[in-house]
Scaffold this active site. Structure first.
Site, PDB file in Angstrom:
ATOM      1  CG  HIS A  25      -0.936   6.570  -2.201  1.00  7.36           C
ATOM      2  ND1 HIS A  25      -2.101   6.387  -2.911  1.00  7.36           N
ATOM      3  CD2 HIS A  25      -1.197   6.115  -0.945  1.00  7.36           C
ATOM      4  CE1 HIS A  25      -3.038   5.865  -2.117  1.00  7.36           C
ATOM      5  NE2 HIS A  25      -2.499   5.689  -0.914  1.00  7.36           N
ATOM      6  CG  PHE A  60      -7.703  13.291   5.212  1.00  8.55           C
ATOM      7  CD1 PHE A  60      -7.856  13.193   6.591  1.00  8.55           C
ATOM      8  CD2 PHE A  60      -8.659  13.995   4.479  1.00  8.55           C
ATOM      9  CE1 PHE A  60      -8.951  13.766   7.227  1.00  8.55           C
ATOM     10  CE2 PHE A  60      -9.753  14.582   5.114  1.00  8.55           C
ATOM     11  CZ  PHE A  60      -9.899  14.467   6.483  1.00  8.55           C
ATOM     12  N   GLY A  61      -3.178  12.249   4.622  1.00 10.86           N
ATOM     13  CA  GLY A  61      -2.178  11.294   4.133  1.00 10.86           C
ATOM     14  C   GLY A  61      -0.790  11.623   4.634  1.00 10.86           C
ATOM     15  CG  HIS A 107      -1.958   1.070   1.214  1.00 12.58           C
ATOM     16  ND1 HIS A 107      -3.148   0.971   1.883  1.00 12.58           N
ATOM     17  CD2 HIS A 107      -1.993   2.277   0.598  1.00 12.58           C
ATOM     18  CE1 HIS A 107      -3.863   2.064   1.691  1.00 12.58           C
ATOM     19  NE2 HIS A 107      -3.180   2.880   0.919  1.00 12.58           N
ATOM     20  CG  HIS A 112      -6.180   2.789   5.322  1.00 13.87           C
ATOM     21  ND1 HIS A 112      -7.546   2.727   5.440  1.00 13.87           N
ATOM     22  CD2 HIS A 112      -5.940   3.388   4.134  1.00 13.87           C
ATOM     23  CE1 HIS A 112      -8.096   3.254   4.370  1.00 13.87           C
ATOM     24  NE2 HIS A 112      -7.147   3.658   3.561  1.00 13.87           N
ATOM     25  CG  ASP A 130      -6.172   3.663  -0.638  1.00 12.93           C
ATOM     26  OD1 ASP A 130      -6.967   3.551   0.301  1.00 12.93           O
ATOM     27  OD2 ASP A 130      -5.105   4.308  -0.549  1.00 12.93           O
ATOM     28  CG  HIS A 173     -10.425   4.434   1.343  1.00  6.73           C
ATOM     29  ND1 HIS A 173      -9.337   5.240   1.623  1.00  6.73           N
ATOM     30  CD2 HIS A 173     -11.512   5.107   1.781  1.00  6.73           C
ATOM     31  CE1 HIS A 173      -9.771   6.358   2.219  1.00  6.73           C
ATOM     32  NE2 HIS A 173     -11.095   6.305   2.312  1.00  6.73           N
ATOM     33  CG  ASP A 221      -2.169   4.940   3.328  1.00  8.71           C
ATOM     34  OD1 ASP A 221      -2.005   5.295   2.133  1.00  8.71           O
ATOM     35  OD2 ASP A 221      -3.174   5.255   3.998  1.00  8.71           O
ATOM     36  CG  ASN A 277      -4.675   7.392  -5.195  1.00  7.70           C
ATOM     37  OD1 ASN A 277      -3.606   6.805  -5.328  1.00  7.70           O
ATOM     38  ND2 ASN A 277      -4.970   8.094  -4.118  1.00  7.70           N
TER      39      ASN A 277
HETATM   40 ZN   LIG Z   1      -7.073   4.801   1.859  1.00  6.44          ZN
END
Ligand SMILES: [Zn+2]
Length: 430
Positions: A63, A324-325, A61, A233, A153, A180, A306, A95
């Site tokens: 990005h 968020f992240g 997971h 998550h 996600d 998600h 994540d 994404n």
């Molecule tokens: Zn997520």
């Protein structure tokens, strides 16, 4: 023939039930032998006495932001951060812009990451076209192009009928849906956990049911369809209970925990810094304990990062508007070793299983062990090295890390990819 001998270490290979002092011989990029006192012959010797030799970590997971958001991360920076953290295989979330919902995008991710990256990158395909939740992506074509699983996600698949259909179709080709779980009608404009801290600060909270309602729905749909659902998550105690109960009923459900949740709670969010803003929000102490219990009793199968880079400007907007992240590739192992292994909750082999053979098995990857003949994606860990996190020194382009300033115990000090050293003592060698 290129030969390397990792000499004098403790080999921890949970996928093969190995945890003992041994040497590891690598020939032409593959694991050739594990045994005691292997003759070096003409091999290059790397002395790893006092250290742990383990399979390279797998992050299912993360990005990497390419295509579409090079100001946050790209394959070069993301995979360098991974190598520093001991990861040798990353599964990139779809994404991006464009979304990985078409074979061409999957092919781009594979080709470009191979050219620019220092570790392996494999793509997720989207569950729905454009991650819009309206129409399913072409699963079979995406698999043929190299996608190893599916995820929307960042977005929930709100339409239950569509999610059910996705589980049936992906189930028929034995692929996992990594979901998600969030009900946006419950999240509303909440930004942190709906708990004591939110009340005290007068900030809109996100009730835990925003996550748990969707976890329950997806487990029910997996039960009925026989499909395979992986809960991304996991953030709250109630979700852990739901997954535990689902497993007891024999449903194809697995779960993942992000290391940040193991040493961060809603109490840390009080400073309202962007580097603590995440979905699901950091919960209470009780939620944190439940996540740890889930890891200990096997309810939670996988630890993933994540890793979600955002620029400093994006994260420095006021707390309500910041995205968020959080990033986590470089700190994940340190947090897991500190919170789960040095605390005595898990053995080193049990913890590493959740970052090597378990994720490999989940997604059907031919990775994650030191089996003879496997790619020599190997890391050397100094389990007792105490170090202070400085996000400003990271290889990631982004700095949104809740671990910044904290002390952790345990770190990858060498990362090998196909028998070649790509990182040593924090320095990238390629
Ligand atoms: Zn997520």
């Amino acid at each position: 023939m290129v030969k390397v001998l990792l000499k004098g270490g403790r080999v921890v290979d949970p996928g093969n039930d190995i945890d003992r002092p041994a040497d590891v011989l690598i020939e032409d990029g593959k694991i050739a032998r594990i045994g005691s006192d292997i003759e070096a012959g003409n091999a290059e010797i790397i002395n790893v006495a006092g250290k742990v030799v383990a399979p390279g970590l797998i992050d299912i997971h993360c990005h990497l932001r390419d295509p579409g958001f090079p100001e946050r991360e790209d394959f070069k920076s993301g995979t360098r951060a991974a190598a520093r953290g001991g990861f040798t295989t990353l599964i990139a979330m779809p994404n991006t812009n464009p979304v990985c919902d078409h074979p061409v995008v999957a092919e781009y991710v594979l080709a470009r990451s191979k050219r620019e990256g220092v570790v392996n990158v494999l793509p997720y395909g989207a569950i729905t076209r454009g991650q819009k939740g309206e129409e399913l992506a072409p699963f079979t074509e995406l698999v043929e192009a190299g996608c190893v699983a599916f995820s929307d996600d960042g977005q929930p698949v709100t339409n239950s009928g569509l999610m059910r259909q996705a589980l049936i179709i992906a189930g028929a080709i034995n692929k996992v849906l990594a979901v998600h779980c969030e009900d946006r009608t419950i999240t509303g404009d909440g930004v942190i956990n709906d708990g004591e801290v939110a009340r005290r600060l007068g900030i809109k909270g996100i009730p835990y049911t925003s996550e748990a309602v969707m976890v329950a729905r997806d487990i029910l749909l997996a039960e009925e369809t026989g499909g395979r659902v992986h809960i991304c998550h996991v953030g709250c105690a109630r979700s852990v209970e739901l997954i535990r109960e689902g497993k007891k009923r024999g449903i194809n459900v697995t779960g993942e925990v992000i290391p940040h949740y193991l040493n961060t709670t809603e109490d840390d969010v009080q400073t309202l810094e962007g580097r603590f803003k995440i979905k699901p929000p950091f919960g209470s102490k009780r939620d944190q304990e439940a996540l740890k219990e889930g890891l200990v009793d096997g309810t939670i199968d996988v630890i993933a990062t994540d890793h979600a880079p955002y620029t400093i400007a994006e994260k420095e907007r006021n707390f309500r508007e910041a995205p968020f992240g959080l990033i986590g590739l470089e700190t994940a192992l340190g947090v897991v070793l500190t919170e789960m292994v040095h605390s005595g909750l898990l053995t080193l082999a049990e913890a590493l299983a959740k970052m090597t053979c378990n994720p490999a098995k989940l997604l059907g990857l031919n990775k994650g062990t030191l089996g003879v003949g496997r790619d020599a994606d190997v890391i050397v860990i100094d389990p007792d090295l105490e170090w202070q996190v400085d996000a400003n020194q990271g290889a990631s382009k982004s700095r949104n890390c809740p671990q910044h300033g904290r002390w952790l115990k345990g770190k990858a000090v060498m990362t090998m990819l196909g028998g070649r050293v790509v990182m040593q003592d924090g320095k990238l060698l390629v």
